[in-house]
Design an enzyme around this catalytic site. Sequence first.
Site, PDB file in Angstrom:
ATOM      1  N   CYS A  12       0.816  -1.226   0.000  1.00  0.00           N
ATOM      2  CA  CYS A  12       0.000   0.000   0.000  1.00  0.00           C
ATOM      3  C   CYS A  12       0.846   1.270   0.000  1.00  0.00           C
ATOM      4  O   CYS A  12       0.593   2.198  -0.779  1.00  0.00           O
ATOM      5  CB  CYS A  12      -0.952  -0.011   1.190  1.00  0.00           C
ATOM      6  SG  CYS A  12      -0.167   0.041   2.818  1.00  0.00           S
TER       7      CYS A  12
ATOM      8  N   HIS B 147      -2.441   0.884   7.136  1.00  0.00           N
ATOM      9  CA  HIS B 147      -2.820   0.909   5.720  1.00  0.00           C
ATOM     10  C   HIS B 147      -3.043   2.348   5.265  1.00  0.00           C
ATOM     11  O   HIS B 147      -3.449   3.212   6.056  1.00  0.00           O
ATOM     12  CB  HIS B 147      -4.102   0.094   5.514  1.00  0.00           C
ATOM     13  CG  HIS B 147      -4.422  -0.188   4.078  1.00  0.00           C
ATOM     14  ND1 HIS B 147      -3.547  -0.842   3.218  1.00  0.00           N
ATOM     15  CD2 HIS B 147      -5.529   0.098   3.331  1.00  0.00           C
ATOM     16  CE1 HIS B 147      -4.100  -0.952   2.032  1.00  0.00           C
ATOM     17  NE2 HIS B 147      -5.295  -0.385   2.068  1.00  0.00           N
TER      18      HIS B 147
ATOM     19  N   HIS C 228      -6.050   1.827  -3.630  1.00  0.00           N
ATOM     20  CA  HIS C 228      -5.016   1.336  -2.701  1.00  0.00           C
ATOM     21  C   HIS C 228      -4.566  -0.047  -3.141  1.00  0.00           C
ATOM     22  O   HIS C 228      -5.168  -0.657  -4.037  1.00  0.00           O
ATOM     23  CB  HIS C 228      -5.589   1.284  -1.283  1.00  0.00           C
ATOM     24  CG  HIS C 228      -6.768   0.353  -1.149  1.00  0.00           C
ATOM     25  ND1 HIS C 228      -6.851  -0.629  -0.201  1.00  0.00           N
ATOM     26  CD2 HIS C 228      -7.927   0.248  -1.868  1.00  0.00           C
ATOM     27  CE1 HIS C 228      -8.001  -1.286  -0.308  1.00  0.00           C
ATOM     28  NE2 HIS C 228      -8.672  -0.763  -1.319  1.00  0.00           N
TER      29      HIS C 228
END
Length: 215
Positions: free
Chosen positions: A122, A175, A187
């Site tokens: 990510c 994240h 993402h």
Amino acid sequence: MAVLNMLNPMTKTIILSVLAIISIALSFFYDVKKPEPTPAGAEKATLMLYPIQTGEDIARALELQLPMDMSEPVDSAFYHRYSRKLGLKLDYSEDKNLLETVAKWLGTPYSYGSSSKRGTDCSGFVTRIYSDVYGIDLSRSSRSMFDDVTRIRKDSVRTGDLVFFRRSPKQPIFHVGIYLKDNKFIHSATNGGVMISSLKEPYYRNYYYAAGRVD
């Protein structure tokens, strides 16, 4: 004129007199001054006024110079195309470079510690997008990346801002993604690679932490 010649002199005189009166009455409502020159850069008038004396004058007076229709945005085909690709309702004001770049990454598999189109995690994905689109170098991890941004309210987030997630107040950020619009962000997820998800999905709604803007 052939029709007038067929009429008796009295009728012909009456008709010509009426036409002359109408012509004079119509010309009274128009400014017969010579039009002044238009300054450079100024818009042209959409209606030019002329004295009305003949049928040709009427036709000339009704000529319109309409401005170019600018209601259709330039390169609208681009936005239509990427609206379909990204599943977004675009208003034609979004950053074209951002849309085009992130679309090329869709489907890239997840790979921890990597940041290429062969595989990316990510934060690797976010750093590559910001480098390629904005020429900005962000910190490599999602945790330290949060220090690179100015925190903003969720209802103020806009295209290109970052969204961060954590599992609980006592746990660190785990994240990060790039906000697009309409609650959707792009993402690299561990279970699907680079994709577009919604902040309204239960998983992301529960773990959403904050949004940040890179100054």
